[in-house]
Structures are given as structure tokens and as C-alpha cells.
Scaffold this active site. Structure first.
Site, PDB file in Angstrom:
ATOM      1  N   GLY D  15      35.881  75.477  24.497  1.00  0.00           N
ATOM      2  CA  GLY D  15      36.770  76.629  25.029  1.00  0.00           C
ATOM      3  C   GLY D  15      38.124  76.091  25.145  1.00  0.00           C
ATOM      4  N   ARG D  25      51.717  69.318  21.775  1.00  0.00           N
ATOM      5  CA  ARG D  25      53.265  69.009  21.423  1.00  0.00           C
ATOM      6  C   ARG D  25      53.419  67.500  22.096  1.00  0.00           C
ATOM      7  NH1 ARG D  25      57.107  69.209  25.604  1.00  0.00           N
ATOM      8  NH2 ARG D  25      59.305  69.834  24.945  1.00  0.00           N
ATOM      9  N   ARG D  76      33.316  75.907  17.390  1.00  0.00           N
ATOM     10  CA  ARG D  76      32.034  75.174  17.638  1.00  0.00           C
ATOM     11  C   ARG D  76      31.683  74.664  16.106  1.00  0.00           C
ATOM     12  NH1 ARG D  76      31.671  75.657  23.291  1.00  0.00           N
ATOM     13  NH2 ARG D  76      32.744  77.473  23.711  1.00  0.00           N
ATOM     14  N   GLY D 106      36.167  69.299  25.960  1.00  0.00           N
ATOM     15  CA  GLY D 106      35.686  68.885  27.091  1.00  0.00           C
ATOM     16  C   GLY D 106      34.268  68.140  26.737  1.00  0.00           C
ATOM     17  N   ASP D 107      33.175  68.172  27.479  1.00  0.00           N
ATOM     18  CA  ASP D 107      32.164  67.466  27.519  1.00  0.00           C
ATOM     19  C   ASP D 107      31.656  67.195  26.022  1.00  0.00           C
ATOM     20  OD1 ASP D 107      31.900  66.485  29.888  1.00  0.00           O
ATOM     21  OD2 ASP D 107      30.051  67.602  30.391  1.00  0.00           O
ATOM     22  N   THR D 130      39.826  72.111  29.770  1.00  0.00           N
ATOM     23  CA  THR D 130      39.012  72.974  30.118  1.00  0.00           C
ATOM     24  C   THR D 130      39.485  73.662  31.501  1.00  0.00           C
ATOM     25  OG1 THR D 130      36.764  73.424  30.900  1.00  0.00           O
ATOM     26  CG2 THR D 130      37.499  71.309  31.160  1.00  0.00           C
ATOM     27  N   ASP D 132      37.285  74.629  33.506  1.00  0.00           N
ATOM     28  CA  ASP D 132      36.205  74.674  34.584  1.00  0.00           C
ATOM     29  C   ASP D 132      36.397  73.196  35.493  1.00  0.00           C
ATOM     30  OD1 ASP D 132      35.161  76.855  33.880  1.00  0.00           O
ATOM     31  OD2 ASP D 132      33.847  75.664  32.185  1.00  0.00           O
ATOM     32  N   ASP D 134      35.371  70.347  35.199  1.00  0.00           N
ATOM     33  CA  ASP D 134      34.047  69.801  35.554  1.00  0.00           C
ATOM     34  C   ASP D 134      33.918  68.548  34.503  1.00  0.00           C
ATOM     35  OD1 ASP D 134      34.183  70.909  32.758  1.00  0.00           O
ATOM     36  OD2 ASP D 134      32.421  71.852  32.717  1.00  0.00           O
ATOM     37  N   ARG D 167      37.094  98.453  51.322  1.00  0.00           N
ATOM     38  CA  ARG D 167      35.903  98.242  50.441  1.00  0.00           C
ATOM     39  C   ARG D 167      35.424  96.668  50.505  1.00  0.00           C
ATOM     40  NH1 ARG D 167      37.931 102.023  45.559  1.00  0.00           N
ATOM     41  NH2 ARG D 167      36.718 103.825  46.148  1.00  0.00           N
ATOM     42  N   ARG D 176      30.039  77.970  35.091  1.00  0.00           N
ATOM     43  CA  ARG D 176      28.709  78.200  34.924  1.00  0.00           C
ATOM     44  C   ARG D 176      27.996  77.177  35.886  1.00  0.00           C
ATOM     45  NH1 ARG D 176      26.855  81.907  31.378  1.00  0.00           N
ATOM     46  NH2 ARG D 176      29.058  81.953  30.653  1.00  0.00           N
ATOM     47  N   GLU D 192      36.427  86.162  51.874  1.00  0.00           N
ATOM     48  CA  GLU D 192      35.714  85.829  53.160  1.00  0.00           C
ATOM     49  C   GLU D 192      34.565  84.972  52.870  1.00  0.00           C
ATOM     50  OE1 GLU D 192      37.378  88.744  52.523  1.00  0.00           O
ATOM     51  OE2 GLU D 192      38.676  88.334  54.331  1.00  0.00           O
ATOM     52  N   GLU D 227      30.330  82.237  38.223  1.00  0.00           N
ATOM     53  CA  GLU D 227      29.079  82.863  37.188  1.00  0.00           C
ATOM     54  C   GLU D 227      27.646  82.069  37.715  1.00  0.00           C
ATOM     55  OE1 GLU D 227      30.721  82.908  32.798  1.00  0.00           O
ATOM     56  OE2 GLU D 227      31.428  80.962  34.076  1.00  0.00           O
ATOM     57  N   HIS D 258      37.414  86.731  30.491  1.00  0.00           N
ATOM     58  CA  HIS D 258      38.008  85.645  29.686  1.00  0.00           C
ATOM     59  C   HIS D 258      39.574  85.531  29.810  1.00  0.00           C
ATOM     60  CE1 HIS D 258      34.403  85.361  27.267  1.00  0.00           C
ATOM     61  NE2 HIS D 258      34.873  84.246  26.927  1.00  0.00           N
ATOM     62  N   ARG D 261      41.026  82.101  30.689  1.00  0.00           N
ATOM     63  CA  ARG D 261      41.245  81.179  29.668  1.00  0.00           C
ATOM     64  C   ARG D 261      42.600  81.138  29.259  1.00  0.00           C
ATOM     65  NH1 ARG D 261      36.997  78.263  29.125  1.00  0.00           N
ATOM     66  NH2 ARG D 261      35.009  79.286  29.126  1.00  0.00           N
TER      67      ARG D 261
END
Lengths: 328, 328, 328, 328
Positions: D15, D25, D76, D106-107, D130, D132, D134, D167, D176, D192, D227, D258, D261
Site C-alpha cells: 500500500g 528522492r 502486489r 511494509g511487512d 505505511t 498504519d 504497524d 447527531r 485492520r 467520545e 476497521e 482510501h 492513503r
């Protein structure tokens, strides 16, 4: 600390910075969480002397986490620099049953707090709020990250027009004594040169560097200059000097000015402010005083307020090297 | 126009403005749609004289609709002001089989185009690209709307710090001969006063107005000043004058400068640019020449290029009144 | 209008939109300018029935010109749809000495106002506030321009990732019955296809168009879909259909949702709101009623409220053609 | 490392995230600085297998530091997961005289790199890119800071409309398996409640918390949901559940998707990318391999790539507590 704390005063002082409102909100809500009363002190030490106070509850601070500036306003106070001024301030705090203070600001704010604590044994904790990042004891002051984003967004815009016209721009950013903003925003904006107070590049090397840029095929260039750069010339004198010595470029100047102090805080500054506010209040409740809350190694940590005032924040020399390599 | 058009040249010239790239994209894609060849002329008339051309197809202009500046670059050319310069330019165009020109720029650009058409009977259509909105024959020039957003975002930031410190700010915006940016952005930013070249407010009335502001309970104020305001003082002189005559305020100055020319165009400017590009190319294909494409009553319409150059764009007097009422 | 107006009520109702606060500010300050009292009615017709009123003076509305949402809040009221509900509302207005109303909202808001005027001969003027731009009698509703900028900024971000991965994105934007946002933001964002309620492109033609895009060398594509597009499939069904019929693309969906309603208003919306507020109040003071203030040919003009409600705002067909040409 | 490195390949994979271009760069310019050749590998491992390479010099990467996405594209590759695929890739690299690789991703990207190094003894260094956050071995991955700002800006807009209508919004953000974005952006946006995969709050406690919010006087609320939250319901099921059990609120859902990203990287991400690129290239030149460059305690440091892949990035528990206190 024999006496337990039941009411905390919170105040902003000195130059305002994005994230101050988020810090105020955090202080107020942490007080509410611990069933402690909280009082907003308006207009810094000036308002303290005048007793310009207002009770704040959890709802009073809604909708401010994303606002620039400070809802408590800020001011500079000459009177607080005198023992009489501080005596008046202490009287007002006592009358209002305020037991401890959270001071959001910079060096000057903390110095006032130290005096105040010494003279009246009054518990104080500081939160570093200034865009300049010039405080010892924290890697990031509140507002620094936001100011960097403001500066790079401005320079991105300037680069659009610079590269359309093959121009050289000197962009002056804030930082009278320290080059943190210039250095970080300069790297972030892809500046060809960065002039900071901590380093005297020298006018000759600047010219050389610009000539090298030109030869390497760059058609436009951005030079980021901190207000207090060491070359000893202001940004307009720099322009004149370069124009006199390099006819290759049309030179323009842009002084970004006070917009750097405003704007909605970045997520980083909002989170940092929230964490600092919690720590400040809970440290007071644990009986601690004369500390500044800071970010060290990504953890919220305390530094003695005196060290925070006396210590020197240092620029990251690695970044100077990164900047050099990036202008290849 | 006896000869049918098979290849169109497109060029940006003069000060760049957001939306120029969107206009280039539109010109190129409209050519592709009509199976006409399109050539980009780099660096304005200078590049025309040098034959700095590049064929552009629909894919050449992908990913530029949202970019500030101009991928074709811009420049000012003294040589093009001479008959010899224009002769060289015409030769290069002929050699490249370019049959017609779309000129994106302002007054100067269009004046060059008129000369060129007169001397060589060369078809030209203009698209007004300048942030100043100072072109007759269109209610909006490309980049004007974006510049207004840039200015109000900057002033919003300045107001954060102004209201935290009870300060008065003079904010200088672009507009040497016309007050469109100052007037619109001033109303949009909620400025207390707006100083424009079209109107001499007078220093005395400015002071009065600021005093009235103060008395009505305002603790901070923003005055927006066009570069070429009629009071005849630059923004720093204004500051000195006000500070000498009003001790109530701390006064600060901010000169927004060239960032106003850059940045990603607003949706308005992108749509306008797309519409104008279509109209420009299709007008050429219909045999029209010496027109400027403009926005009039929300419709894309043609104005004779000569009128566009000679006419005066006028500020909206209603807005001056709105501004007065808003500063109540 | 025999009785002269001394106190005006201002209210927002229906879906909120950026610029509503700027319009409130303008109404309040125009009242102050004319020495008329002004009362804020909270939560639309619901608050009117409950008498949820607050006096507003020029200072009450400071610092809101650049804020999204509405400080007066909004709500939908079933009770106001009944004669009893309107009777209660009228009673509350009379008790509060409110002589006339400025209603900021959309169709539903204006319909309520028409009933109210008919039953009680109460002076009302409407200001069109909705992001959808679906009101007859104005080329731009308050918030439309801001929403367009929000949408193109989001799609610019989506395109970054779309073009890094050669993906096709369906982006759903607001507009249940009208395609103004989809059409303008689609052109502004450089979408390959735009699906709107006013036109049934047909699934087959969509596939064809996407195939043509792919063949012409595009590696990623954005399709902007209005909530209420005519193809009769929601955006997730569209995705499934395209994935089943085109293996060339990875397809993704993004539903932009309610963020389109918020955010700081653009300069355009702030200026428009300021102009509309002045005209609304001054029209009431001139004895006019049952009109909507709108922007027509760049001038602020009145349209009978009944026409505004019954008329149909039409999309700009020229833009559909521009969009087609741009996807070449 | 017996053989000295003369040509380095750089690649993005997985991603995309803001800051990847700034890292590219930096890698390219650091190579230029050290007189090393640099080759861009397009479309990740897929392009490596196909030999989709391009020589990059210092000028090739101009104007990309502020662009989202990746100019090298990403993809990928299933083929690279097979020994044959990797053999083909290695052959292409050898033919192109590429001696070492900088892998930005990433991983999955790093796992591929580890295989590749093991099988061909090929020097690789990873840069964590990434949104995330993570990845073990760095407090910040490239793009995380930018994504946080994107999310809080979106939620600020949503809050405008939420608070105008009283609302409750469920806002789904990316993440994820990890709640970094939800937790930080939730605190930054003043949510909240924050629901993350690492913690099962439970539906009952969520209702309780929302009821408490309502009782404490809040008229609108934002709940940020990752997510992959542990409650095990998607965001639309959550909405249904809450609506069924709380009639006090109108509930709405917004899935940010998206756009998180993309976008121009924050100053933080640009500086981090610049520092990481320098370190990655210089580490390779020093003969190091199988490391990931990361940010640890504000310093650029190396972590063995295997640890980076196997380790678990942990959320900051302190932030969960801060979030609780802030929702007082």
C-alpha cells in the site's frame, strides 16, 4: 505538599501557539475527571493580578481542541516582574481559593512561575507552548509541529511560482534565536539552503551553493532563513547581496510572519497537548511542583522547571547534513 | 480564415496563477478530441522566439489539473516587444507548422498577441490567467478564486494570534492597481477595514474607524491593504502612523507575498479553466481570432481581445458597502 | 407592510452548510447597522415553537465567519407542519416582539416560511443555504462552493493512491436529486466519468467509456457518482458490475459522506453569505416579504419565495460536454 | 560485503503512503551525493521481475517531495512469492548491475526482501512506509503522521455538521489489525469513544459511555472505529445496534476510506523520509544489510529486518487513558 489541592488555575502566557486550546481543554477535563475545580486565568499574569478568572467545567472547553490561538488570551505583564505585582497576583489566587497553577507558555512564563513558587511556595507545573521549540526538556513544544506544516504549505505555494519563473526566493520564517523551524521546514520544503542562527554559513558559501545549484540544472531555488540567522543580514539585505553578485536569478523575498503562530493544530499537537494536560494536573495532585511536562523519547516526562528555563534546546545537527545531501 | 487549423500552440505568459495548468490540460485535450495537434510553447514569448516547443497529447497533461504554477513555465520577453523579435517568433511557429495560438496570461500577454496577429495575420485567442482579476471581459480570471481562498486562510491564522493578544494587524495582499483581492478577501476574512487603490479612505478616517472598532468592544482588528492602496503609504508606514496615533493597540504587519500566486487551484478555477480551454480551441476551429474567452453572467463568452486589453475591470461597489456594514 | 420592523429573528433549518454562520453574522450586523434588534432562533422551527431565542448583537457573532456548521443549530420539526405547531410558533414570536424572519435553509425551510406568512401575514425572507445547489433563483447556494473544494481535495488524495496502484475508484458524493456537486467536482477533479441523477448514461456506456480510458493509456480512473444517479444502482453494485465485466482494473469505492457538509467556508461562500445577509435584512426593512435572496448574473437579486420552492435548478449541460472532452 | 556497491535500486511496494516520494528522492540524492548510481524499480516486485527499471539522477526527483502516492508505483506480485519469480528478479537486477536494494513498504515488502537476501545474498535495507504504523522497530512509519492529519481534518468537518444537528457519528478509519490511527486521531479529534482491534470495549460499555456523554450535556458525539475493531461488528451494524438501543441520538456513519492513503505529506513525514533515505543508502555503503531504518527515541536507528517483520508494534496504552479522561 501538606495541603491537598482542590482548585487548579490554568493560564496561557507569552506568544500563543496552536495546541494551547487543546492543552487548556485537557487540563480542565482532567480536573473534572478527578473532581477538582478548575479556573481559567485570562490574559496571563496581567489577568492574574487583576483577578480576571472564570470557573471552567468539562463543557466549557468543548469545541476548542481544533482551534488556534488561546481562549484564555495571552499578554505580557511588566507588573508581574515586580515583587508587588506578584504579591497582588498571589492575593487574587488566594481569594479565589486556587491552590495550584498550570502555566502554558515559554521561558518567560516559566521564569515568572519559578519566582512565584519561591516567594509563596505555590505549586506550579509548566506546559511548553511555543512554536519555536526552544525549550529544554522536551523534544517538541506545543505548536511546533503545526507551525512546520504551515511553513511547508506556504513554501509549496511559493515553489509553484518560483519554478514557473526560474526565480530564487528567500523565505524568512520565525525563530529569533533558534533555527528549529527553519531547519525542519527547510528540509521538509526541499530548500536548497537553510540559514539558521546556530551556524554562520557565510555569504560566500551561500553564493557558491547557489551557483552550484544553478549548474546542477536547478532552475529555481528556495532559501529558508530564520529571523535571527547568523550571517547578520536581514532577508532583504541578503536579496540585495545575491542580486548584486548573481545575475542568473531573479530574486524575491517572502516573510511568512505571524500566520505561523495560528491555525488549527495538527493531530500531533492535539495529542501532545492532551497528554501534557493530563500529566500536568496529575503531577500537581501527586504533590509535585516546579516541573515542566515534556516529551522525551516519545514519553511524557517531567523536567525541573529551573532546568527547562536554564537549559538550551539544541538543533539536530544530523538534519543539517541531511539538508546538505538533499540539495545535491 | 481560409486555411483550416491543424496544429495549435498553447503558451502561458506573465505572472503565473493557479488554474493555468488546468487550462493547458483543457486546451490539449480539446485538441485531441478534435484530432488537432497541439504544441506546448515553453517560457512564453521568449520560448516562442527560441522555438522551445514540445508536442503534447492527451496523456502529456495527466495529473496536472490540480497543480499550481504552469508546466509550460512563464517568462517576460523584451525581444518580443520588437518587430524583429516577433518576426523570429513567427518564423519558428511557421517552421513548426503551428497554425494558431492560445495565449494564457494577462494584459501584457494579450497585447503581444494583438501585435502578432496584426503583423502576421496569425489566429490568436486569449485566456485570462492572473490572480489579480484585473481583466475586462470576464468576471473571474483564472487563479482569482484560489488566491482569495489562500488569503482568507492566511488571515484566519493571523486572526488566531491577533485575538489572543488584542493586536491590530495590517495585512498586505496582492493587487498593484486593483483592489479585487483586498476587497473580496477582506470581506471574506471579516476585516475591519479594507484599503484599496480605487478609493482613498484617508488616514484620518482609518483612525476613526479603528477607534470605533475599539469602542464597540473589538479587542483585535485586521486591516487588509492592497499593495497599491491610495492612501499612498506602504504598509509599514501605515503601521507607524497608527502606532503613533493610537496607543490602544499593538500593531503588527504581515505581507502575504508570492504564496498568493501558488497552490492547488480551487474547484471553481479548475472548472473555469476546463471550460475556457474548450471554448478557446473551438473558437479557433470556428475561424475566430483576436478574442478573449471570459466568464460573463456565468456563461463562457468571447470579448474582442482589444477591448479586453483596453477595458477597465471595475470593483464591486456593493462589496465596499457590505464591508462597512460588516464592521459594525 | 404597515407596521415598521423593529426586531428581526434569524434561523437556520434543514441540513447545515458552510457559510450559514457567515450569513447569521451578516444578518445580525446589518440589523445592528440599522439599529434594529436581532434575535437568534435556535434549532429551526422546533426552537421557534419552543421559544428557544437569544438576543444577538454585533459582538455576539464575532469569530464565526470562518466556522462550518451553524451556531444557531438546526433541526427538523414535524410539529411545524401542523397548523397548531405554527400557531404556537407565531405566539412565541409575538411574545418576543419579533416582527420579521430571515430563514436560512433549503426548500423545506422556505415551504414552512410560505405557510407561516400565509397564515399570519408574517414577513419572511429566505437565504438559500445547502451544499446541493438545488434551489431555483440562485446560481449558487451557500456552501456549494465549499463542498466542491472539499470534494476535489478528497479526490485529489484518492487519485494519489489510485494512480500508484492502477486502480479504478467509484467516489460517491452528495446530491440525491441533483448532480451539481458530482458534475462540478467531477470536472474539477478530472474524473473520467460522472454519473448524475439527471442523465442515464447506462451501464454499457460506462463500461465502454472505461475501456476506452484504459486503451488510451490511462492507468487509473476516477468515476464520480451522485448519491441519486440514474443508473439505478448504488455505488457498491456499480463496483460489482464493473469488476464482473472488466478484469483490467482493481475497483475500489469511496463514499465521501457528511464531511461534505462541514468545514470552514471558502472565500466565495463567506462573501456570498455577507452579501445575502445584508440584502435579506434591508429587503425586510423596505417592506418586502416572501422573497428569496439569490445570486443571479453575479448580482444579489430577489426571487419570489414561491418560485424558489417550485422552480427547478438545472445542471449546466455545457459542463457535461466539457467533461466528455476532458476524458479524451 | 566483499564487493563494493556502485548501483542501488530503489522500490516501493505494498500500500502506498504519503512520504514515499520524499523517501525515493532522498535515496536518489544520497546516491548522487556519494557518486553512486541509482535505479528506480517500477511497480514493486512485479516490475523487478519484468525489469521495469529507470536510471534516476538528482534532477529526476525534483518536485516530488510534497507529492502523495509513489512515482515508482506499487503493485502486489504473486510471482515473487515463488522461488522462480525471485530467480527472474535476481537475473534482471544482475543484468542491470544493481548491487543493492532499498525497499520502501511494509511487512510484506520486507518479507520478500528477506527471502531475496537469503537466496542470493543480495544486500537489502528497508524503509517502513505505511499509514498504519504497524511496524516494529520504528515509532513512526512514513505516512502515519499525514494520515492522522487527514483523519482529524475530516472529523473536524463531520463535527461541524454533527454538532449542528445533535447527531452521533461513527467514523471508520483505516487499521485492520492495529488501532494506531484510530487511537491517535480519535484523541486528536476529541472523539467520545475510540474502538480499536486491540481492545474489546463491549457493546454494553459503549452504550453506557454514550449515555454518560449525553447526560453530561454533550449534544453530539463522534465515535472513531478502526476497521478491525474487536467488538466484531462492522460500523453499520454498530449504528443499527446503537439506534435500536438509544433513541436520544440520530446516528450516522462515515467511512473515510482510501483518501487516508493520499495527500501531500506533512512536514514530519517529509523530514522523516529524508532522514531515512540518507540512512538507508549510507548503511548499504557501509556494508550493512537486512536492516530496517526506523525512528527510535527521535533518532534514526537500524533494526534487523527479521525483527521488524516478526515484532509487534504496540499501541500506547497511556493514550487510551488520556482518551477516557478527555471524554469526561
Amino acid at each position: 505538599m501538606s495541603k491537598s489541592i482542590k482548585k487548579i488555575g490554568v493560564m496561557t502566557s507569552g506568544g500563543d501557539s496552536p495546541g494551547m486550546n487543546a492543552a487548556i481543554r485537557s487540563v480542565v477535563r482532567t480536573c473534572a475527571y478527578h473532581n477538582i475545580e478548575c479556573v481559567g486565568i485570562y490574559r496571563g499574569y496581567e489577568g492574574m493580578i487583576e483577578g480576571d478568572f472564570k470557573e471552567l467545567n468539562a463543557r466549557s472547553v468543548k469545541g476548542i481542541i481544533n482551534k488556534g490561538g488561546t481562549v484564555l488570551k495571552s499578554a505580557r505583564s511588566n507588573e508581574f516582574r515586580t515583587p508587588e505585582g506578584r504579591k497582588s497576583a498571589h492575593k487574587k489566587l488566594t481569594e479565589a481559593n486556587i491552590d495550584a497553577l498550570v502555566l502554558i507558555g515559554g521561558d518567560g512564563t516559566f521564569t515568572g512561575g519559578l519566582f512565584f513558587n519561591k516567594e509563596f511556595n505555590f505549586p506550579v507545573i509548566g506546559i511548553p507552548g511555543t512554536i519555536d521549540n526552544d525549550i529544554y526538556g522536551t523534544t517538541h513544544t506545543l505548536g511546533f509541529d503545526t507551525a512546520l506544516n504551515t511553513v511547508v504549505e506556504c513554501i509549496d505555494k511559493i515553489r509553484d511560482t518560483a519554478s514557473s519563473h526560474n526565480r530564487l526566493f528567500f523565505v524568512e520564517v520565525m525563530g529569533r534565536d533558534v533555527g528549529h523551524i527553519a531547519l525542519n521546514a527547510g528540509v521538509g520544503a526541499g530548500a536548497e539552503e537553510i540559514l539558521i542562527p546556530e551556524e554562520d554559513l557565510g555569504l560566500e558559501r551561500l553564493l557558491e551553493s547557489l551557483r552550484r545549484s544553478k549548474q546542477s540544472g536547478k532552475s529555481s531555488s528556495i532559501v529558508v532563513v530564520a529571523e535571527g540567522d547568523k550571517i547578520g543580514k536581514n532577508v532583504f539585505e541578503l536579496k540585495d547581496y545575491v542580486e548584486a553578485n548573481m545575475t542568473e536569478y531573479e530574486v524575491r523575498v517572502s516573510v511568512l510572519g505571524h500566520m505561523q503562530r495560528g491555525g488549527s493544530p495538527s493531530c500531533f499537537d492535539r495529542v501532545l497537548a492532551s497528554r501534557m494536560g493530563v500529566k500536568a494536573v496529575e503531577s500537581l495532585l501527586e504533590g509535585k511542583t516546579n516541573y515542566m511536562v515534556g516529551l522525551l523519547n516519545d514519553e511524557i516526562a517531567l523536567t525541573p522547571l529551573e532546568q527547562a528555563v536554564k537549559g538550551k534546546s539544541k538543533i539536530n545537527k544530523e538534519l543539517l547534513r541531511v539538508s546538505d545531501i538533499m540539495s545535491t
